[in-house]
Design an enzyme around this catalytic site. Structure first.
Site, PDB file in Angstrom:
ATOM      1  N   ASP A  90      -4.177  -5.170   7.713  1.00 30.56           N
ATOM      2  CA  ASP A  90      -3.533  -5.865   8.837  1.00 30.56           C
ATOM      3  C   ASP A  90      -2.053  -6.016   8.572  1.00 30.56           C
ATOM      4  OD1 ASP A  90      -3.208  -7.267  11.184  1.00 30.56           O
ATOM      5  OD2 ASP A  90      -3.980  -9.151  10.407  1.00 30.56           O
ATOM      6  N   GLU A 121       4.441 -10.217  14.797  1.00 35.71           N
ATOM      7  CA  GLU A 121       3.167 -10.382  15.515  1.00 35.71           C
ATOM      8  C   GLU A 121       2.400 -11.611  15.071  1.00 35.71           C
ATOM      9  OE1 GLU A 121      -1.178  -9.946  16.257  1.00 35.71           O
ATOM     10  OE2 GLU A 121      -0.130  -9.950  14.318  1.00 35.71           O
ATOM     11  N   GLU A 122       2.486 -11.941  13.793  1.00 38.11           N
ATOM     12  CA  GLU A 122       1.674 -13.038  13.261  1.00 38.11           C
ATOM     13  C   GLU A 122       2.195 -14.424  13.659  1.00 38.11           C
ATOM     14  OE1 GLU A 122      -1.084 -12.461  12.042  1.00 38.11           O
ATOM     15  OE2 GLU A 122      -1.088 -10.553  10.969  1.00 38.11           O
TER      16      GLU A 122
END
Length: 332
Positions: A90, A121-122
């Site tokens: 990921d 994104e996180e």
């Protein structure tokens, strides 16, 4: 040019600490790597130190994933047919598989495919939100997240809310002189358990997590304030959840912090499919074309201290990405 060393590329990416907010080094490394393989690369500035990496000019199909990771960072190691390390599944293994797939397609003469790697994104998808304005007219976006090499049928959305309870401070030896905000908050959270939440035939029922809770000033003081943050994993319009929980406003104030809609994706024949309960960058990349979701690795090991991706699954993903792209390019 030699084919991509898939395991070596994955390890090289994993070995660069790119926890969210610190993606600058991996962005520079990746941009240089792609230029060295003949790609025309654009660095799209997101802030003073971070940028998205785009190699997607004239592409009809764009393969994209994120290059940031959750903390803590730990480097790669290869054991028992797996690459371990932060971001292995990921999503740095995914990025490596995408690069290998596009390299193979380019070697076969296919120029209508490109790559895009975004930051953030996180923690809110700030990279994807900016990248949406840089769309080049592609028809399809293949987004990469750990799906065990299955195409995603749909992903859940998110509604994040903050509940705030207000009370009146008093000495704890005379609780009747105060009003406990913590008691109000607890009563509210218990009441939430009994509220029917929306359901969907494909995505299932809405569920939620009480992720943060705080309140009070000291053990011997009736609490004047308390709050909790709740993450709803939505299966439809966020307004349906808002309406369901409106009765809680008799006890607390509700602040709506974040909303991400659920998404239904395109699929191509010949691939196993599944529904996934997490969110992705896809809702913020709508200008890049019809979305698909696919990637090697399991979400069950992502974000863990034992994160890994199978080397066999990485190689299978390269074949699958090639097949997906060819299927999309021949579709109407």
């Amino acid at each position: 040019m030699d084919p991509v060393n898939l395991v070596g590329l994955t390890c090289s990416l994993v070995d660069i600490d790119s926890t969210t907010g610190h993606e600058g080094e991996v962005g520079r490394w990746l941009a240089a790597y792609l230029r060295g393989r003949g790609y025309a690369v654009t660095e799209q500035r997101v802030d003073d130190t971070r940028f998205n990496v785009l190699a997607a000019d004239d592409a009809e199909v764009v393969l994209s994933t994120h290059i940031d990771c959750v903390p803590p960072f730990f480097p790669s190691r290869v054991e028992n047919g797996r690459v371990y390390g932060r971001g292995a599944c990921d999503a740095k293994g995914i990025a490596a598989a995408m690069i290998a797939a596009v390299d193979r397609l380019r070697a076969e003469g296919e120029s209508r495919v490109g790559l895009m790697f975004v930051v953030g994104e996180e923690r809110g998808s700030d990279g994807a939100k900016l990248a949406d304005a840089a769309a080049r007219g592609s028809r399809f976006l293949v987004n990469g997240e750990p799906t065990d090499n299955r195409l995603g049928l749909a992903t859940r959305g998110v509604l994040r809310v903050r509940l705030r309870a207000h009370g009146r401070a008093a000495h704890s030896s005379f609780p009747e002189l105060g009003e406990s905000a913590i008691d109000k908050l607890i009563d509210t959270l218990v009441a939430l358990r009994g509220i029917p939440l929306p359901e969907d035939e494909l995505l299932g029922r809405t569920h939620y997590t009480i992720g943060l809770i705080s309140g009070g000033v000291a053990p011997n003081v009736v609490s004047p304030s308390a709050e909790a943050e709740i993450m709803f994993r939505t299966v439809g319009a966020a307004d349906d959840v808002r309406k369901a929980i409106v009765s809680l406003e008799s006890r607390v104030t509700i602040e709506h912090v974040l909303e991400v809609p659920p998404v239904r994706m395109r699929v191509v024949p010949g691939f196993e499919t599944a529904v996934f309960p997490y969110t992705t960058d896809i809702p913020f990349l709508s200008s890049w074309g019809q979305p698909l979701l696919f990637g090697p690795g399991s979400i069950h090991v992502a974000h863990t201290a034992n994160e890994y991706v199978s080397i066999a699954e990485l190689h299978a993903a390269v074949d699958s990405y090639v097949g997906i792209v060819k299927g999309l390019l021949t579709s109407a």
